[in-house]
Every structure is written in C-alpha cells, then in structure tokens.
Scaffold this active site. Structure first.
Site, short mmCIF file in Angstrom:
data_model
loop_
_atom_site.label_atom_id
_atom_site.label_comp_id
_atom_site.label_asym_id
_atom_site.label_seq_id
_atom_site.Cartn_x
_atom_site.Cartn_y
_atom_site.Cartn_z
N GLY A 94 0.93 -1.24 -0.13
CA GLY A 94 0.09 0.24 -0.32
C GLY A 94 0.54 0.90 0.08
NE ARG A 95 -2.19 6.00 2.49
CZ ARG A 95 -2.78 5.21 2.85
NH1 ARG A 95 -3.77 4.50 2.01
NH2 ARG A 95 -3.54 4.97 3.97
CB ILE A 96 3.48 2.31 4.77
CG1 ILE A 96 2.24 3.11 5.22
CG2 ILE A 96 4.77 2.48 5.46
CD1 ILE A 96 1.62 2.74 6.84
CB ALA A 110 2.58 -4.77 9.73
NE ARG A 111 -2.38 -1.73 14.75
CZ ARG A 111 -1.92 -0.81 14.47
NH1 ARG A 111 -0.65 -0.70 13.92
NH2 ARG A 111 -2.75 -0.05 13.63
CD GLU A 155 1.73 -3.78 20.19
OE1 GLU A 155 2.82 -3.48 19.20
OE2 GLU A 155 1.15 -2.14 19.92
CG HIS A 206 3.99 -0.09 18.12
ND1 HIS A 206 1.90 -0.62 18.24
CD2 HIS A 206 2.65 1.12 17.37
CE1 HIS A 206 1.15 -0.25 17.08
NE2 HIS A 206 1.72 0.53 16.45
CB ILE A 207 8.06 4.45 17.97
CG1 ILE A 207 9.46 3.54 17.90
CG2 ILE A 207 7.88 4.92 19.66
CD1 ILE A 207 11.08 4.65 18.72
C1 GLV Z 1 -0.36 2.86 14.10
O1 GLV Z 1 0.41 1.91 14.38
C2 GLV Z 1 -0.78 3.28 13.40
O2 GLV Z 1 -1.84 2.66 12.40
O3 GLV Z 1 -1.05 4.30 12.70
#
Ligand code: GLV
Length: 321
Positions: free
Chosen positions: A156-158, A238-239, A268, A286-287
C-alpha cells in the site's frame, strides 16, 4: 443549543484539544492513564463522539452501552481495534488517519532495516557495557543492505514509500500484495510483482506492511519462515499478530533466518520474554510513525474527522457506512 459531547481517550497535543473545543464539550484524559473497558464504557455512555487510539477496544459490548455515540475517530491508520461491522450496524461512523504517516513510517522501516542488518543496537549495547577494547577486523560483521533483494509483503502507500527509498541502495525490489499495482506505480517504485512463495524464497530482507485482520493473522508463520533464506532478515513495522512471534523466536534461535527488526508484537506491550534474550533482534516500542510532526498531524486529522463527522456527517476518512 447543547453542544455535542466528545471524549478524547488518551493524551493528545494542545492544538488537538483546541480544534475539538471550538465545536464540542470535550472530556480529555491528559493524564494518559489507560481506561479499562468498564471505564471506557462509562466515560462514553453520554458522548456523541470519541477520539481513540489503538489501545482502545471499540467492540460490540462497548457500543451496546454507548447509545448516543455517532463517531469514533482513531488516531492511527490501522483500525483493528474497532469492530467496523458493529459500528456500521449501529450507525456509528469510524475513521482513521491515512496518508499523513506514510513517509515517517517508511523512514522508520529503513531505520529498522539498517539497524538490524548492521547490528547497530547490539553493538551499541556492547560498547555501553564497556566491552570495547579496540578495532578488530571481524567485529560485528553484518549483512549488506546495498544491492540486496528487498521483499515487500503488503504494497500500500507505506510499502510503496519504502520501495522508493530502496533506490539509493541499488536494491532489487520485489513485492506481493492482494492486488497487483498498475504498471505506472510499479515503475515509480521500481518494484516487480511476484507470488508469495517467490517473495519468501528470494528476499534478503522481508518487510511487512499490511493491515492486521483475520485474513492476515499469522500470515508469517512457521511454514512461511521456513521458506525464507537462512541469511534473511524480517522487518515488521505493521502490526503484532501478522507474525507468529513464537514461530519467529524459534526460527531466530535455530538460525533459520539471520535476524529481525520489530516495532510491533503480539500482546504488546507484553513481549514474549524470549525476544529479550536474543541478540539478533532490534526491538522498538511501536514508534514507527512517531516523529513529532507526524504524530501532531495524525491527532489533528483525527480531530478534523470528528468535527466533520458530527457537524456534516461526512468525515474525510470514513471507513464504514
Ligand atoms: C500505528 O500503528 C497506526 O496504525 O497508525
């Protein structure tokens, strides 16, 4: 006329609160104490809208207790904390913050790639512990990033922003995605579409950039880890949950893959303690989107969504309805 009431579930920036206060009666939580499900339900019982974060579970039992709620605006691009189906059924608008965090998150993915490949955090911890006795030819031998093959799962975009940055490293970029991108986008990313199996087999560095959902739960599991190259690195910004953490730890311990850079984890902030014993992992809390500018922009976009949702019924980043 009574102004709509909104809850901001966690600490935000002052301008976020100012934006909301121009339109609503705002209850904030600048102490940033995480509300448990019972506290959240009580705090939302008389609210028309909520500015939420990914630690807030917006599910059916909660929504049942919030009859006035019309909008839930998440300060995140991911929205796996929100039950969209129940929101839709109850006429609750849900929004996220796409776009504003792509570049910062892509930058951070690169920080993880470079830190993991070149063993930056491991070497720093060793130096800080007073272990350095002088230069040595074989000290902290790492893996080259330049000219390596970058595999992107989730384009996707990222994912695309990460791919564009690979150009400076003269990398071969492969990707797999639920939908193949247009030839134009593939060209701008210099990325070639391959099957999942080919991606796993060819990537020197595999990065994950897909949303978390039942369909992507443990998409990287023991079987897929076994298909990766022994010298490969896995990067997850991602997650948590898209990777089976126990299977990853096993693969890292056996040397089935060489290392991992992880910003997100299952369960987490509670980490599988085995991660902390490994030296071939880079672990961050998660930063990935957390530059000051981007976090401010995310919070402001979420606030703008909430204002639009409750004043016009048409928030710009509506996910449902
Ligand atoms: C961060 O994890 C977000 O989904 O923006």
């Amino acid at each position: 006329m009574n102004r709509p009431k909104v809850l901001v579930t966690r600490e935000v920036f002052q301008e976020t609160l100012d934006t909301l206060a121009r339109h609503f009666d705002v209850a904030d939580n600048q102490s940033d104490r995480i509300l448990n499900p019972e506290e959240l339900a009580c705090a939302l019982a008389d609210k028309d809208g909520a500015l939420t974060v990914l630690t807030d579970r917006i599910d059916a039992p909660l929504l049942e207790r919030c009859p006035r709620l019309k909008a839930v605006c998440n300060i995140a691009v991911g929205y796996n904390n929100i039950d969209l189906k129940t929101c839709r059924a109850r006429g609750v608008m849900a929004t996220n913050t796409p776009g504003v965090l792509d570049d910062s998150t892509a930058d951070f993915t690169w920080a993880l790639i470079l830190a993991t490949a070149r063993r930056v955090t491991e070497a720093e911890a060793w130096l800080r512990a007073g272990q350095w006795r002088g230069w040595k030819l074989k000290q902290f031998l790492g893996t080259d990033v330049h000219h390596a093959t970058l595999g992107i799962l989730g384009m996707g975009r990222i994912g695309q922003a990460v791919a564009r940055r690979a150009r400076g490293f003269d990398m071969t970029v492969l990707y797999h995605n639920t939908r193949r991108l247009s030839a134009e986008v593939e060209k701008s990313c210099r990325a070639a579409y391959v099957s999942m199996d080919e991606l796993l087999a060819r990537a020197d560095i595999l990065i994950l950039h897909m949303p978390y959902s039942p369909a992507t739960h443990h998409i990287v599991d023991a079987t897929r880890l076994a298909r990766m190259k022994p010298g490969a690195l896995l990067i997850n910004a991602a997650r948590g949950g898209v990777v089976d953490d126990a299977a990853l730890i096993d693969a890292l311990k056996r040397g089935a893959i060489a290392g991992a850079g992880l910003d997100v984890f299952e369960n987490e902030p509670v980490l599988n303690p085995e991660f902390l014993k490994l030296t071939n992992v880079v672990l961050t809390p998660h930063i990935a989107s957390s530059s000051e500018t981007t976090r401010r922009n995310m919070a402001l976009l979420a606030a703008e969504n909430l204002v639009a949702a409750l004043t016009t019924g048409k928030p710009p980043n509506l996910l449902n309805l």
